[in-house]
Design an enzyme around this catalytic site. Structure first.
Site, PDB file in Angstrom:
ATOM      1  CD  GLN A  60      -2.786   1.328   2.425  1.00  0.00           C
ATOM      2  OE1 GLN A  60      -2.670   0.557   3.361  1.00  0.00           O
ATOM      3  NE2 GLN A  60      -3.679   2.295   2.394  1.00  0.00           N
ATOM      4  CG  HIS A  79      -6.104   2.928  -3.159  1.00  0.00           C
ATOM      5  ND1 HIS A  79      -5.352   3.297  -2.052  1.00  0.00           N
ATOM      6  CD2 HIS A  79      -5.266   2.237  -3.964  1.00  0.00           C
ATOM      7  CE1 HIS A  79      -4.111   2.845  -2.200  1.00  0.00           C
ATOM      8  NE2 HIS A  79      -4.043   2.192  -3.345  1.00  0.00           N
TER       9      HIS A  79
END
Ligand SMILES: [Zn+2]
Length: 110
Positions: free
Chosen positions: A90, A96
């Site tokens: 990430q 997201h």
């Protein structure tokens, strides 16, 4: 950075938008379809998003499916991924979902 995209301060190639979510193309696509779906409201990762409640995570996942339909991969298959934390790669601390499709995807991912 994704807060700025949601606010329109940083340009992005938008695919779909709702009151609370925004879908736009990944700058470094890993598949023919590679779209990111974010909540406009800031949450650091999917765990924080789930905890926030109010149906926001449901809405994000529904939007991910709408993206797959719009991209023409809902029948051939697609993957929805939330990378969470450093080991998962990430890189942006704003929740997201990656929507990936348009080619055969390997499992497990590398
Ligand atoms: Zn943010």
């Amino acid at each position: 950075m994704f807060c700025a995209i949601a606010a329109g301060q940083i340009p992005a190639t938008r695919v779909l938008e709702s009151d609370r979510t925004l879908a736009f193309r990944d700058l470094n696509p890993q598949a023919p379809t590679h779209v990111l779906v974010i909540p406009k409201e800031h949450h650091a990762d999917v765990a924080a998003l789930a905890k926030a409640g109010a149906g926001l995570l449901d809405e994000l996942l529904a939007q991910a499916h709408e993206v797959a339909r719009a991209e023409g991969v809902s029948e051939t298959g697609y993957r929805v991924v939330f990378n969470t934390g450093a080991d998962a790669g990430q890189t942006v601390p704003h929740a997201h979902a990656h929507v990936l499709g348009g080619r055969a995807l390997t499992w497990p991912p590398g």
